[in-house]
Motif scaffolding. Structure first.
Motif, PDB file in Angstrom:
ATOM      1  N   TRP A   8       0.838  -1.207   0.000  1.00  0.00           N
ATOM      2  CA  TRP A   8       0.000   0.000   0.000  1.00  0.00           C
ATOM      3  C   TRP A   8       0.873   1.257   0.000  1.00  0.00           C
ATOM      4  O   TRP A   8       0.583   2.228  -0.699  1.00  0.00           O
ATOM      5  N   PHE A   9       1.956   1.238   0.790  1.00  0.00           N
ATOM      6  CA  PHE A   9       2.876   2.389   0.806  1.00  0.00           C
ATOM      7  C   PHE A   9       3.531   2.586  -0.563  1.00  0.00           C
ATOM      8  O   PHE A   9       3.637   3.715  -1.044  1.00  0.00           O
ATOM      9  N   VAL A  10       3.967   1.508  -1.174  1.00  0.00           N
ATOM     10  CA  VAL A  10       4.577   1.602  -2.504  1.00  0.00           C
ATOM     11  C   VAL A  10       3.581   2.187  -3.496  1.00  0.00           C
ATOM     12  O   VAL A  10       3.917   3.091  -4.273  1.00  0.00           O
ATOM     13  N   LEU A  11       2.358   1.695  -3.457  1.00  0.00           N
ATOM     14  CA  LEU A  11       1.322   2.208  -4.359  1.00  0.00           C
ATOM     15  C   LEU A  11       1.046   3.683  -4.102  1.00  0.00           C
ATOM     16  O   LEU A  11       0.878   4.472  -5.038  1.00  0.00           O
ATOM     17  N   SER A  12       1.033   4.082  -2.840  1.00  0.00           N
ATOM     18  CA  SER A  12       0.827   5.488  -2.500  1.00  0.00           C
ATOM     19  C   SER A  12       1.942   6.368  -3.061  1.00  0.00           C
ATOM     20  O   SER A  12       1.688   7.431  -3.643  1.00  0.00           O
ATOM     21  N   ILE A  13       3.171   5.917  -2.907  1.00  0.00           N
ATOM     22  CA  ILE A  13       4.306   6.699  -3.407  1.00  0.00           C
ATOM     23  C   ILE A  13       4.296   6.752  -4.925  1.00  0.00           C
ATOM     24  O   ILE A  13       4.549   7.805  -5.523  1.00  0.00           O
ATOM     25  N   VAL A  14       3.974   5.641  -5.573  1.00  0.00           N
ATOM     26  CA  VAL A  14       3.865   5.631  -7.039  1.00  0.00           C
ATOM     27  C   VAL A  14       2.787   6.611  -7.492  1.00  0.00           C
ATOM     28  O   VAL A  14       2.985   7.380  -8.438  1.00  0.00           O
ATOM     29  N   ASP A  16       1.806   9.256  -5.919  1.00  0.00           N
ATOM     30  CA  ASP A  16       2.300  10.614  -5.703  1.00  0.00           C
ATOM     31  C   ASP A  16       3.248  11.032  -6.817  1.00  0.00           C
ATOM     32  O   ASP A  16       3.162  12.147  -7.341  1.00  0.00           O
ATOM     33  N   VAL A  17       4.140  10.140  -7.209  1.00  0.00           N
ATOM     34  CA  VAL A  17       5.082  10.444  -8.291  1.00  0.00           C
ATOM     35  C   VAL A  17       4.327  10.685  -9.600  1.00  0.00           C
ATOM     36  O   VAL A  17       4.543  11.695 -10.280  1.00  0.00           O
ATOM     37  N   VAL A  18       3.441   9.781  -9.942  1.00  0.00           N
ATOM     38  CA  VAL A  18       2.680   9.915 -11.195  1.00  0.00           C
ATOM     39  C   VAL A  18       1.825  11.180 -11.161  1.00  0.00           C
ATOM     40  O   VAL A  18       1.777  11.937 -12.136  1.00  0.00           O
ATOM     41  N   GLY A  19       1.165  11.416 -10.030  1.00  0.00           N
ATOM     42  CA  GLY A  19       0.342  12.616  -9.907  1.00  0.00           C
ATOM     43  C   GLY A  19       1.149  13.888 -10.091  1.00  0.00           C
ATOM     44  O   GLY A  19       0.742  14.805 -10.809  1.00  0.00           O
ATOM     45  N   GLN A  20       2.312  13.968  -9.444  1.00  0.00           N
ATOM     46  CA  GLN A  20       3.156  15.160  -9.571  1.00  0.00           C
ATOM     47  C   GLN A  20       3.660  15.344 -11.001  1.00  0.00           C
ATOM     48  O   GLN A  20       3.677  16.463 -11.522  1.00  0.00           O
ATOM     49  N   LEU A  21       4.080  14.248 -11.626  1.00  0.00           N
ATOM     50  CA  LEU A  21       4.563  14.354 -13.009  1.00  0.00           C
ATOM     51  C   LEU A  21       3.448  14.812 -13.945  1.00  0.00           C
ATOM     52  O   LEU A  21       3.664  15.680 -14.803  1.00  0.00           O
ATOM     53  N   THR A  55      -5.271  10.733 -10.299  1.00  0.00           N
ATOM     54  CA  THR A  55      -4.269   9.951  -9.570  1.00  0.00           C
ATOM     55  C   THR A  55      -4.286  10.314  -8.092  1.00  0.00           C
ATOM     56  O   THR A  55      -4.200   9.445  -7.224  1.00  0.00           O
ATOM     57  N   TYR A  56      -4.444  11.604  -7.792  1.00  0.00           N
ATOM     58  CA  TYR A  56      -4.507  12.026  -6.394  1.00  0.00           C
ATOM     59  C   TYR A  56      -5.798  11.582  -5.717  1.00  0.00           C
ATOM     60  O   TYR A  56      -5.809  11.324  -4.512  1.00  0.00           O
ATOM     61  N   VAL A  57      -6.874  11.465  -6.454  1.00  0.00           N
ATOM     62  CA  VAL A  57      -8.108  10.910  -5.884  1.00  0.00           C
ATOM     63  C   VAL A  57      -7.870   9.457  -5.479  1.00  0.00           C
ATOM     64  O   VAL A  57      -8.236   9.027  -4.373  1.00  0.00           O
ATOM     65  N   ALA A  58      -7.218   8.702  -6.356  1.00  0.00           N
ATOM     66  CA  ALA A  58      -6.894   7.307  -6.035  1.00  0.00           C
ATOM     67  C   ALA A  58      -5.964   7.252  -4.824  1.00  0.00           C
ATOM     68  O   ALA A  58      -6.164   6.433  -3.910  1.00  0.00           O
ATOM     69  N   GLU A  59      -4.981   8.130  -4.789  1.00  0.00           N
ATOM     70  CA  GLU A  59      -4.041   8.127  -3.668  1.00  0.00           C
ATOM     71  C   GLU A  59      -4.740   8.459  -2.349  1.00  0.00           C
ATOM     72  O   GLU A  59      -4.389   7.921  -1.296  1.00  0.00           O
ATOM     73  N   PHE A  60      -5.742   9.308  -2.393  1.00  0.00           N
ATOM     74  CA  PHE A  60      -6.508   9.649  -1.200  1.00  0.00           C
ATOM     75  C   PHE A  60      -7.094   8.387  -0.562  1.00  0.00           C
ATOM     76  O   PHE A  60      -6.980   8.178   0.653  1.00  0.00           O
ATOM     77  N   PHE A  61      -7.683   7.530  -1.373  1.00  0.00           N
ATOM     78  CA  PHE A  61      -8.285   6.309  -0.848  1.00  0.00           C
ATOM     79  C   PHE A  61      -7.217   5.311  -0.381  1.00  0.00           C
ATOM     80  O   PHE A  61      -7.391   4.619   0.626  1.00  0.00           O
ATOM     81  N   ILE A  62      -6.103   5.266  -1.080  1.00  0.00           N
ATOM     82  CA  ILE A  62      -4.987   4.418  -0.660  1.00  0.00           C
ATOM     83  C   ILE A  62      -4.455   4.903   0.687  1.00  0.00           C
ATOM     84  O   ILE A  62      -4.196   4.112   1.601  1.00  0.00           O
ATOM     85  N   TRP A  63      -4.320   6.202   0.832  1.00  0.00           N
ATOM     86  CA  TRP A  63      -3.816   6.796   2.081  1.00  0.00           C
ATOM     87  C   TRP A  63      -4.766   6.494   3.247  1.00  0.00           C
ATOM     88  O   TRP A  63      -4.320   6.174   4.353  1.00  0.00           O
TER      89      TRP A  63
END
Length: 120
Positions: A8-14, A16-21, A55-63
């Motif tokens: 889950w942490f790896v997916l969250s960081i991925v 974040d990277v994809v979202g920022q890019l 991507t950040y919406v997805a990360e929100f749920f992962i977080w």
């Protein structure tokens, strides 16, 4: 920490990277010196910006999933690994020049993360 939480942490960081890019690529296409309305219209038409937002919406749920399992005092420092990941990705994928001080700062943050994570 279980393998599931690590994933889950790896997916969250991925995310974040994809979202920022994606947001960076979308922001690069904004009109220079435009007003807020022009900027909003340009962002609405940008596939990159939309991809970044989704991507950040997805990360929100992962977080939220991570926070349900891990104390915030542990989760937040581990999630800061994104500093190193985003620095690396911007250098490799966007061709941004990353100076020695930037690399040193990102590495120091990562070392701090390792110290905090090992206390769990």
């Amino acid at each position: 920490m279980s393998l599931t939480i690590i994933l889950w942490f790896v997916l969250s960081i991925v995310c974040d990277v994809v979202g920022q890019l994606c947001l960076k690529l979308g922001a690069d296409k904004l009109p220079a010196g435009g007003n807020l309305r022009d900027m909003a219209i340009a962002l609405g038409r940008s596939g990159w910006a939309l991809a970044g937002i989704l991507t950040y919406v997805a990360e929100f749920f992962i977080w939220l999933r991570i926070l349900a399992e891990v104390p915030l005092s542990i989760a937040f420092p581990i999630a800061s690994l994104n500093f190193l990941a985003i620095t690396f990705a911007s250098s490799i994928l966007l061709g941004e020049r990353v100076g020695t001080r930037q690399w040193l700062g990102a590495c120091l943050i990562t070392c701090g993360v390792v110290i905090v994570a090992r206390t769990a």
